[in-house]
Structure formats: structure tokens, C-alpha cells
Scaffold this active site. Structure first.
Site, PDB file in Angstrom:
ATOM      1  N   ARG A  62      58.838  51.909  46.604  1.00 14.78           N
ATOM      2  CA  ARG A  62      58.128  51.748  45.335  1.00 14.78           C
ATOM      3  C   ARG A  62      58.888  50.849  44.358  1.00 14.78           C
ATOM      4  O   ARG A  62      58.312  50.231  43.468  1.00 14.78           O
ATOM      5  CB  ARG A  62      57.897  53.124  44.706  1.00 14.78           C
ATOM      6  CG  ARG A  62      56.838  53.128  43.610  1.00 14.78           C
ATOM      7  CD  ARG A  62      56.494  54.538  43.181  1.00 14.78           C
ATOM      8  NE  ARG A  62      57.612  55.221  42.604  1.00 14.78           N
ATOM      9  CZ  ARG A  62      57.999  56.465  42.918  1.00 14.78           C
ATOM     10  NH1 ARG A  62      57.349  57.153  43.812  1.00 14.78           N
ATOM     11  NH2 ARG A  62      59.056  57.001  42.342  1.00 14.78           N
ATOM     12  N   TYR A 117      39.486  40.981  26.810  1.00 20.05           N
ATOM     13  CA  TYR A 117      38.834  41.366  28.069  1.00 20.05           C
ATOM     14  C   TYR A 117      38.243  42.775  27.919  1.00 20.05           C
ATOM     15  O   TYR A 117      38.930  43.699  27.498  1.00 20.05           O
ATOM     16  CB  TYR A 117      39.907  41.325  29.166  1.00 20.05           C
ATOM     17  CG  TYR A 117      39.465  41.678  30.553  1.00 20.05           C
ATOM     18  CD1 TYR A 117      38.543  40.885  31.232  1.00 20.05           C
ATOM     19  CD2 TYR A 117      40.005  42.779  31.207  1.00 20.05           C
ATOM     20  CE1 TYR A 117      38.172  41.201  32.523  1.00 20.05           C
ATOM     21  CE2 TYR A 117      39.636  43.092  32.501  1.00 20.05           C
ATOM     22  CZ  TYR A 117      38.718  42.303  33.153  1.00 20.05           C
ATOM     23  OH  TYR A 117      38.344  42.623  34.440  1.00 20.05           O
ATOM     24  N   ASP A 189      47.685  38.409  26.972  1.00 19.36           N
ATOM     25  CA  ASP A 189      47.005  38.303  28.270  1.00 19.36           C
ATOM     26  C   ASP A 189      46.883  36.811  28.569  1.00 19.36           C
ATOM     27  O   ASP A 189      46.049  36.113  28.010  1.00 19.36           O
ATOM     28  CB  ASP A 189      45.631  38.983  28.193  1.00 19.36           C
ATOM     29  CG  ASP A 189      44.913  38.986  29.546  1.00 19.36           C
ATOM     30  OD1 ASP A 189      45.213  38.113  30.383  1.00 19.36           O
ATOM     31  OD2 ASP A 189      44.042  39.854  29.742  1.00 19.36           O
ATOM     32  N   LYS A 214      43.505  36.224  39.635  1.00 17.45           N
ATOM     33  CA  LYS A 214      42.850  34.955  39.337  1.00 17.45           C
ATOM     34  C   LYS A 214      43.667  33.794  39.928  1.00 17.45           C
ATOM     35  O   LYS A 214      43.647  33.604  41.114  1.00 17.45           O
ATOM     36  CB  LYS A 214      42.653  34.823  37.828  1.00 17.45           C
ATOM     37  CG  LYS A 214      42.045  36.088  37.169  1.00 17.45           C
ATOM     38  CD  LYS A 214      40.574  36.261  37.437  1.00 17.45           C
ATOM     39  CE  LYS A 214      40.003  37.646  37.134  1.00 17.45           C
ATOM     40  NZ  LYS A 214      40.196  38.139  35.799  1.00 17.45           N
TER      41      LYS A 214
END
Ligand SMILES: *Cc1c(COP(=O)(O)O)cnc(C)c1O
Length: 398
Positions: A62, A117, A189, A214
Site C-alpha cells: 500500500r 467539477y 484542480d 485524463k
């Protein structure tokens, strides 16, 4: 630091070069250019003493592997000298929610730009409200005027530059100057431009996150998020990631690494084709306005020129008034422009949108139907031919 490939150059490399050289360690990989995909949870310690001391290069799946480190090194190089570390998350939204949970506590006040967003807004209005954190939305064009919205408990400001539907361009340095004077953190962002075209950490942002789904991934095949932070914010981010147990799957980490290697050539093409299509659309009789900060006529152009070195392939258009049915005919006619959410892959996309469904601090009245386009890597003449057919169908349906 990243493990540079070959001899160390005496001058800092340009971003395009660093995208190629950073995060590579061929000696450790038996000569192969790319690292293997480490599928791993348990890491074995050679001795009891090492185990007691948690002494190992990698301690647990992790917390990272050589594959995650390679990607983090590339992204850190891309963000520039202000970047103290990069966290990886299983989606862009998870990067945002992890960031907010890492930074905020009950009783805090958060300022968020009104063009944010939408799922980010849902998280602020939903889970953050439940945790006793209040969110106030602000006009993305507020600039230094944001000062009047600060309260003694304002802990952070979240901006998106530009907003990924309506493309207003906030003045990040002006907002950051106020936020820092008030001892608040600035979160950006940065999905639209990526750190290749917008080095937000250099402009006063403390935490820059991206939906790597993206342009970093770039091929519409992964969900991924990244959180880059400066020295002030990185301890909070790395601690938040650990406490929440946020990590990304190894295959997606690898695909993000593979994608980011070609980011500079893909984005350069998205920039060129996007601007060419934006100019072509601006000259169409069916189009009232093009919302693209790279256009000289756009209200955000001056800030874009000052703070960005390029534009990606995502922008919006406002059509002259037309019934929804006629707009739907256009959408059903175009073939190269797929209809679907997300963007940043190699392919062109188109969707209708209506910001009024969620805005609260500002009024959105574009004066006609709005469409968001992602310009992919297709030939622009083919894209124009496709849209020509779409506009003909729209006219026939009026
Ligand atoms: C897509 C997107 C996100 C969320 O990313 P996911 O990987 O889909 O969770 C966040 N911010 C912006 C601006 C986006 O476009």
C-alpha cells in the site's frame, strides 16, 4: 530524487526531456527501459532487526513499489522544484476527496470556486457538511476580492483553472496571495492543463491535483488521480493518504507511467488542434461564442497567457438559440465526436451541458445551447467535415 538515466546533466533539463529521463533505473531492471509492474502486498524483511526497525526500501504494498516510485519521480519532475511529493489515488475524484480530508477538520470553512467539477461540489455539500465543515462558493473571476469571503476559520481555497465546462479563468496568484496572508492553503484542480502547461505550484498553489484519468493516462483506459504538494502541505497529504489507506492498482500505475512518457507530444497536438478547431468554430454562423482561454477574444486570455504555456484540447461553444431537439440531431449525426463523459484520451468527444444545474454563487446565462468538445488526435480536416455534417443536420432540424 528521481533516478536520472545516464550521466547527470549540469543544467536542469527541459520538461519534455524530464518526461523521458525521470523515474528510470535500467540497472535495477536488468537493462530493460521500463520497470516491471510490481504486484505486491507483502514485502519480506531479511532479519528480525530489520523487521523491528521497518528497515527496507519498500515496506508494504500500500505504501509503494518500484512501479509507483517511477511514476512519482516523473510527476515530481514535471511539477518543478516546489514539489515535495506526489501521492497517487485510484481516481481523480479520490485525489480531491483525499486532499480535502487530509487538510480539513470539523469547524473549518472552505472556499470553492463556483465552476468546480460537479462531483467535487457533491462531496463538499455531502460528506464535508456531515463532518461539520462548511463550504462557500465564490465567483471564479473574484481575484483579490476573495479577501472579503475569508473567516477566521477559513482553512483552504479550492480553484479549478479553467473550469472544465464554462472555462472561466481564475487569477490564481492573486487568490493565493490573499489565502497565504490569511494562513490558508490553496488547492488547484490542474486537470485541464496538466503541470506541463501550468506549473501551479510555482504560482503559489500548495496542493495541485489532477484527474490523471485524463491527459496523464491519455488513452481512455484508466481511472487515476495524483496529488502534488509543496513542502508546507506534503506532510498533511502523505499522512492523509496513509490514514485513509488510499493507493492505486499496479496495472493502472503502470499505464499512467506509460501514458505520461508521451504527454508532451500528445498535449502539443491537442493544443494545436484544439485552437484550430476553436477558431474554425468561432467563424461558424451557427456558433455564438467559443469558450477557450487560448483565444485572443476570450476574457481569460490575458491570465492564460501569463500563467499557462499551452492549452489542452477541451473547450466549449455556445450555439445560437436552437431547440434541444435540433441540437440532439447534431449530436446524433457526428461520428468522429463520441458522446461520453471524461476526456483527455486520444479521441474527440462532444457533450451538451448546463451549468445552471449546480451553480450557486454566479449566474450562468450563455444565451444559447452549450456544448463541450474534446479535440482528439484525429486529422482536423476530418473533424471539420464531421462537424459540417452535424451543423447541416442541425439547420435542417430547426
Ligand atoms: C474528470 C475530472 C475529475 C475526476 O476524475 P475521475 O478520475 O473521473 O474521478 C476531477 N476534476 C476534473 C476537472 C475532471 O475533469
Amino acid at each position: 530524487m528521481d533516478s536520472s538515466h545516464g550521466s547527470r546533466p549540469s543544467t536542469p533539463q527541459q520538461p519534455e526531456t524530464r518526461l523521458v529521463t525521470a523515474g528510470r533505473d535500467p540497472k535495477a531492471q536488468k537493462g530493460f527501459v521500463n520497470p516491471p509492474v510490481f504486484h505486491g502486498s507483502t514485502v519480506l524483511y531479511p532479519t528480525a532487526e530489520d523487521l523491528h526497525a521497518h528497515r527496507a526500501e519498500f515496506t508494504y504494498g500500500r505504501h509503494g513499489s518500484p512501479t509507483t516510485r517511477a511514476l512519482q519521480d516523473v510527476l515530481k519532475g514535471l511539477e518543478g522544484p516546489q514539489c515535495a511529493g506526489v501521492g497517487l489515488a485510484p481516481s481523480g475524484l479520490a485525489a480531491i476527496t483525499t486532499t480535502l480530508l487530509a487538510v480539513l477538520k470539523t469547524g473549518d470553512h472552505l472556499l470553492v470556486c463556483d465552476n468546480v467539477y460537479r462531483p467535487t461540489r457533491n462531496f463538499c455539500n455531502g460528506m464535508l457538511t456531515r463532518l461539520g465543515i462548511t463550504t462557500e462558493y465564490f465567483d471564479p473571476l473574484i481575484g483579490a476580492g476573495i479577501e472579503k469571503l475569508f473567516k477566521p476559520n477559513t482553512r483552504a481555497v479550492l480553484v479549478e483553472a479553467p473550469g472544465s465546462q464554462s472555462f472561466e479563468m481564475p487569477d490564481i496568484p492573486a487568490i493565493a496571495a490573499v489565502a497565504h496572508a490569511k494562513d490558508a492553503l490553496v488547492i488547484d484542480d490542474n486537470t485541464w492543463a496538466t503541470p506541463l502547461f501550468h506549473r501551479s505550484l510555482d504560482l503559489g498553489v500548495d496542493i495541485s491535483m489532477q484527474a490523471a484519468t485524463k491527459y496523464i493516462g491519455g488513452h481512455s483506459d484508466i481511472m487515476f488521480g495524483t496529488i502534488s504538494a509543496n513542502a508546507k502541505a506534503w506532510p498533511l497529504i502523505t499522512d492523509g493518504i496513509r490514514q485513509l489507506g488510499v493507493c492505486a492498482g499496479p496495472d493502472d500505475v503502470y499505464l499512467a507511467l506509460r501514458g505520461v512518457r508521451t504527454l508532451s507530444v500528445r498535449l502539443a497536438q491537442h493544443h494545436r488542434s484544439g485552437l484550430e478547431m476553436a477558431r474554425w468554430l468561432a467563424a461558424r454562423p451557427e456558433v455564438a461564442r467559443v469558450l477557450h482561454p487560448g483565444l485572443e477574444t476570450d476574457p481569460g486570455h490575458t491570465i492564460w497567457k501569463r500563467d499557462f504555456t499551452g492549452a489542452s484540447g477541451l473547450f466549449s461553444i455556445v450555439l445560437k438559440p436552437a431547440p434541444q431537439k435540433a441540437v440532439d440531431t447534431l449530436l446524433d449525426t457526428v461520428k468522429l465526436f463520441g458522446m461520453g463523459f471524461s476526456w483527455g484520451g486520444f479521441e474527440s468527444l462532444i457533450i451538451p451541458f448546463d451549468c445552471n444545474e449546480y451553480r450557486t454563487a454566479t449566474k450562468w446565462s450563455p444565451g444559447g445551447p452549450t456544448l463541450r468538445l474534446h479535440i482528439g488526435l484525429e486529422n482536423t480536416d476530418d473533424l471539420k467535415t464531421d462537424l459540417d455534417r452535424g451543423f447541416a443536420a442541425l439547420k435542417a432540424a430547426l
